[in-house]
Write an enzyme that holds these catalytic residues in place. Sequence first.
Site, short mmCIF file in Angstrom:
data_model
loop_
_atom_site.label_atom_id
_atom_site.label_comp_id
_atom_site.label_asym_id
_atom_site.label_seq_id
_atom_site.Cartn_x
_atom_site.Cartn_y
_atom_site.Cartn_z
N CYS A 295 -33.05 46.23 -65.82
CA CYS A 295 -32.02 45.49 -66.56
C CYS A 295 -30.68 45.59 -65.82
CB CYS A 295 -31.91 46.09 -67.97
SG CYS A 295 -30.47 45.54 -68.90
N ASP A 296 -30.07 44.45 -65.54
CA ASP A 296 -28.80 44.45 -64.81
C ASP A 296 -27.70 45.21 -65.55
OD1 ASP A 296 -29.82 43.05 -62.65
OD2 ASP A 296 -29.18 41.10 -63.42
#
Length: 117
Positions: free
Chosen positions: A10-11
């Site tokens: 997840c960024d």
Amino acid sequence: AIILYGIPNCDSCKKAVTWLKANGHGYRFHDLRADGPPEASQIRGWCKRLGWENILNRRSTTYRALTPDERVIESIEDAVGLIVRYPLLLKRPLIESASGFVAGFDPDQLTGILPHA
């Protein structure tokens, strides 16, 4: 102890990890896929403080894959049940410390709940 609930790819979680390290904060990463969901009572507490609408990730592919009936969420208990069943519905990252918690990556909010390094 600081706990970051999220997933490795997840960024927003990656940004939070980078920020925590850069600011000298140790943390434990709770991988929602590998480690499973937090306890229902913990999720319920987050929902009561922040509102289930702010804890539930409606932008996720997991949410989009829910059936129309599953998307009918009218209460904290509905939201908690879904997050326990589908941990990736938890807004990421959710960062918890002894002083509070923040859903989503927001450096200003994080500064308010973390001890000074």
